[in-house]
Structure formats: structure tokens, C-alpha cells
Enzyme design. Structure first.
Site, PDB file in Angstrom:
ATOM      1  N   CYS A  29      -9.672  -5.194  -2.026  1.00  0.00           N
ATOM      2  CA  CYS A  29      -9.035  -3.903  -2.273  1.00  0.00           C
ATOM      3  C   CYS A  29      -8.673  -3.323  -0.913  1.00  0.00           C
ATOM      4  CB  CYS A  29      -9.998  -2.976  -3.008  1.00  0.00           C
ATOM      5  SG  CYS A  29      -9.386  -1.279  -3.151  1.00  0.00           S
ATOM      6  N   HIS A  85      -8.686  -0.513   0.371  1.00  0.00           N
ATOM      7  CA  HIS A  85      -9.526   0.519   0.976  1.00  0.00           C
ATOM      8  C   HIS A  85     -10.820  -0.029   1.580  1.00  0.00           C
ATOM      9  CE1 HIS A  85      -6.797   2.961  -1.320  1.00  0.00           C
ATOM     10  NE2 HIS A  85      -7.380   4.093  -0.944  1.00  0.00           N
ATOM     11  N   CYS A 104      -1.226  -4.480  -2.011  1.00  0.00           N
ATOM     12  CA  CYS A 104      -2.125  -3.856  -2.989  1.00  0.00           C
ATOM     13  C   CYS A 104      -2.655  -4.978  -3.868  1.00  0.00           C
ATOM     14  CB  CYS A 104      -1.335  -2.851  -3.829  1.00  0.00           C
ATOM     15  SG  CYS A 104      -2.275  -2.134  -5.188  1.00  0.00           S
ATOM     16  N   ASP A 107       2.220  -0.183  -1.480  1.00  0.00           N
ATOM     17  CA  ASP A 107       0.878  -0.058  -2.050  1.00  0.00           C
ATOM     18  C   ASP A 107       0.891   1.121  -3.020  1.00  0.00           C
ATOM     19  OD1 ASP A 107      -1.988  -0.331  -2.372  1.00  0.00           O
ATOM     20  OD2 ASP A 107      -2.221   1.372  -1.041  1.00  0.00           O
ATOM     21  N   SER A 108      -0.178   1.252  -3.752  1.00  0.00           N
ATOM     22  CA  SER A 108      -0.310   2.382  -4.669  1.00  0.00           C
ATOM     23  C   SER A 108      -0.446   3.701  -3.915  1.00  0.00           C
ATOM     24  CB  SER A 108      -1.536   2.173  -5.551  1.00  0.00           C
ATOM     25  OG  SER A 108      -2.671   1.940  -4.746  1.00  0.00           O
ATOM     26  N   GLU A 124     -10.845   7.643   0.201  1.00  0.00           N
ATOM     27  CA  GLU A 124      -9.774   8.653   0.231  1.00  0.00           C
ATOM     28  C   GLU A 124     -10.327  10.008   0.679  1.00  0.00           C
ATOM     29  OE1 GLU A 124      -6.370   8.742  -1.147  1.00  0.00           O
ATOM     30  OE2 GLU A 124      -6.298   6.561  -1.196  1.00  0.00           O
TER      31      GLU A 124
HETATM   32  N1  DGL Z   1      -4.439  -0.439  -3.472  1.00  0.00           N
HETATM   33  C1  DGL Z   1      -5.414  -0.735  -4.511  1.00  0.00           C
HETATM   34  C2  DGL Z   1      -5.891  -2.173  -4.375  1.00  0.00           C
HETATM   35  O1  DGL Z   1      -5.801  -2.779  -3.341  1.00  0.00           O
HETATM   36  C3  DGL Z   1      -6.570   0.217  -4.446  1.00  0.00           C
HETATM   37  C4  DGL Z   1      -6.211   1.646  -4.797  1.00  0.00           C
HETATM   38  C5  DGL Z   1      -5.804   1.820  -6.246  1.00  0.00           C
HETATM   39  O2  DGL Z   1      -6.644   1.663  -7.160  1.00  0.00           O
HETATM   40  O3  DGL Z   1      -4.639   2.093  -6.463  1.00  0.00           O
HETATM   41  O4  DGL Z   1      -6.378  -2.725  -5.336  1.00  0.00           O
END
Ligand code: DGL
Length: 291
Positions: free
Chosen positions: A193, A195, A82, A19-20, A160
Site C-alpha cells: 500500500c 502509505h 496505487c 493514485d487515489s 494521512e
Molecule cells: N493508494 C492506496 C493503495 O496503495 C491506499 C489508499 C487508499 O485506500 O486509497 O492501496
């Protein structure tokens, strides 16, 4: 490359997840709930998070590097945990990966389509909404399905920051973002997303009982389980899987936050620099099955 405590042999190979940043740990949480015996190697690209406000070209480059890095561990499956990376690079990763790839968009879409005949709402990052990936995936199956996608860029930093669902700021921001979706009254709302499952309670309250919330994290974990079962690749252990994490920034902070996102502490958190990721020749490395 081998993990110190994780084998690279047969069904005991790890499931690789990236993931990011920390958000993909919500997918890990679902994976471990459904398959507590699996070893997981996770990469969170915390130095370059968020992906959701960047161009799709940049996200594609980062995501290809992430996938190439994880292919060094000889995993049995790669999970693109992600939504933004899936939207930007899902197909590109699949086309070079030698192991099966599960993303977070297709399983979420399938779960949403299966749960309602009504309209489908999607909340996601700006980049995911701009890519129209959810809209295309839904309408590829059902071209007449009403879809409304709304970008919610403030939700990632809010999560976050550790704000609770009861926080009035959270409620205020959600009311603003969900306004059009409340008027649409969709049968299902995809939390597109990583989060957003952490705000699922507050989002569910605002949308009301008529709208079923679909967590793409839970749907992706169910898809991983189905694919491992189908190919007889489940780890024979029924519990005690290890969670080994890599992060491109600040392993101490990452380790502290692992439990909030992933539901358990990591067994180890290692640092890997983005300079190392950038040196990876994505195509060659993603094709390289050796560890
Ligand atoms: N992991 C990203 C997503 O699921 C969210 C966080 C980001 O913007 O990097 O889209």
C-alpha cells in the site's frame, strides 16, 4: 492537453503517475531519487480516497477515469502508483493504454521473490487483499510459496493524519495487525500500500531483522527506470525535473502535504473535478495519443 511547463515532445515527455490520493507520491519520491531529471505529471483522486475500502468494480471505474485523464498529457509512460487500483484495474488499463504501463504489484512481487526463498507476507488495503492480486502474482511464479496477506485498513487514515512512527497508537495498531505475520516469520514482507513505506521503520522493528521489507514504491520506480533505459527514453536532463500535480479536491491541502509524501514540494497543484473525470470515455481517451 499540455502542461504549462512540461513538453509533450519525445524523451522530454512526462512520466504520468496516479493514485487515489497523496500516497502515490511515495512512488514519485522514489522516481525522483532515481531519475531527478524526469518531469512528472501526477493525479491524486483525493475527493474519492480511500479506494481501499471500496468494491473492486468501483475502484476499476475510478482508475480507468484516472488513466484516461492522464493520457491527455501524452506521457511516455503511465505509472499506476496505487496497489488497490492495480489490483482492480491493472490489466484493464494495460489493455487500452497506448503507452507502457508500470504498476506497483508486479515489481514488488519480483523484488520479494528475489530476496528470499522463505514465506512472503503482504500488508495491504482490504480491497487489495480481497482481490488476491499479490497471492496470484507470487504463486504464478512459485506455486508452492507460502503467502500470508493481512488487510490493515486503519493504517491509511493514521498516515494521512500525520501520526509519527513513535506514536503509541501507531505501535498498538501495528502490533494487532502484524501478530500473525510475526508468528509466520516471513523472509520478506511486501508493503503493499502506498502509505505503508511511511511506517516502514516501525513495521521493520516489529518484524525483526530476519524479515526483509519490500517497498512496492521503490520497486516500481526501479522498474520505470529500467523500462525507460531499455527503450532509450530517459530525459537527457540529469536534474531539475518538474512535478505538476492534479487533485480532485482541495489543492491547498494537497500542496501542503506533497513534501511529506513526495519528499519535495510540487511545482504546481491544479484542481480537476471528478465530474470532469466521469465524463471521460475511458476506452477512447486511453487510446487517444494526442495531447
Ligand atoms: N493508494 C492506496 C493503495 O496503495 C491506499 C489508499 C487508499 O485506500 O486509497 O492501496
Amino acid at each position: 492537453m499540455m502542461l504549462p511547463h512540461v513538453t509533450s515532445e519525445g524523451n522530454h515527455r512526462a512520466v504520468a503517475v496516479f493514485d487515489s490520493g497523496l500516497g502515490g507520491l511515495t512512488v514519485v519520491r522514489s522516481l525522483l531519487e532515481q531519475m531527478p531529471g524526469e518531469d512528472i505529471v501526477y493525479l491524486g483522486d483525493s475527493a474519492r480516497v480511500p479506494y481501499g475500502i471500496k468494491s473492486l468494480e468501483t475502484v476499476r471505474r475510478f482508475a480507468m477515469e484516472d488513466a484516461a485523464f492522464l493520457s491527455r498529457f501524452n506521457p511516455k509512460m503511465l505509472v499506476v502508483a496505487c496497489n488497490t487500483a492495480t489490483a482492480a484495474a491493472g490489466e484493464a488499463i494495460r489493455s487500452v493504454s497506448k503507452v507502457p504501463v508500470v504498476d506497483v504489484i508486479a515489481p514488488g512481487v519480483a523484488a520479494a521473490l528475489g530476496s528470499t526463498d522463505g514465506g512472503i507476507g503482504v500488508v495491504a488495503t482490504e480491497a487489495t487483499v480481497r482481490s488476491r492480486a499479490y497471492q496470484r502474482a507470487i504463486q504464478a511464479v512459485d506455486p508452492d510459496r507460502e503467502v500470508l496477506s493481512v488487510a490493515c485498513p486503519l493504517l491509511v487514515p493514521i498516515v494521512e493524519e500525520g501520526r509519527s512512527e513513535e506514536d503509541p497508537i501507531v505501535n498498538h495498531v501495528l502490533c494487532d495487525y502484524l501478530h500473525d505475520l510475526q508468528r509466520m516469520r516471513p523472509g520478506a514482507l511486501i508493503l503493499g500500500c502506498t502509505h505503508y513505506p511511511l511506517l516502514g521503520g516501525a513495521i521493520g522493528k516489529l518484524m525483526g531483522p530476519r524479515t526483509r521489507l519490500i517497498s512496492s514504491a521503490a520497486a516500481a520506480a526501479a522498474e520505470v527506470r529500467r523500462r525507460l533505459d531499455e527503450t532509450d527514453q530517459r530525459n537527457s536532463r540529469s536534474a531539475g525535473g518538474r512535478l505538476e500535480c492534479y487533485t480532485t479536491d482541495n489543492p491547498e491541502r494537497f500542496a501542503e502535504l506533497t513534501e511529506r509524501f513526495g519528499g519535495r514540494r510540487a511545482d504546481a497543484v491544479h484542481y480537476v473535478g471528478t465530474d470532469e473525470l466521469e465524463t471521460l470515455s475511458t476506452k477512447d481517451d486511453a487510446n487517444d495519443e494526442t495531447s
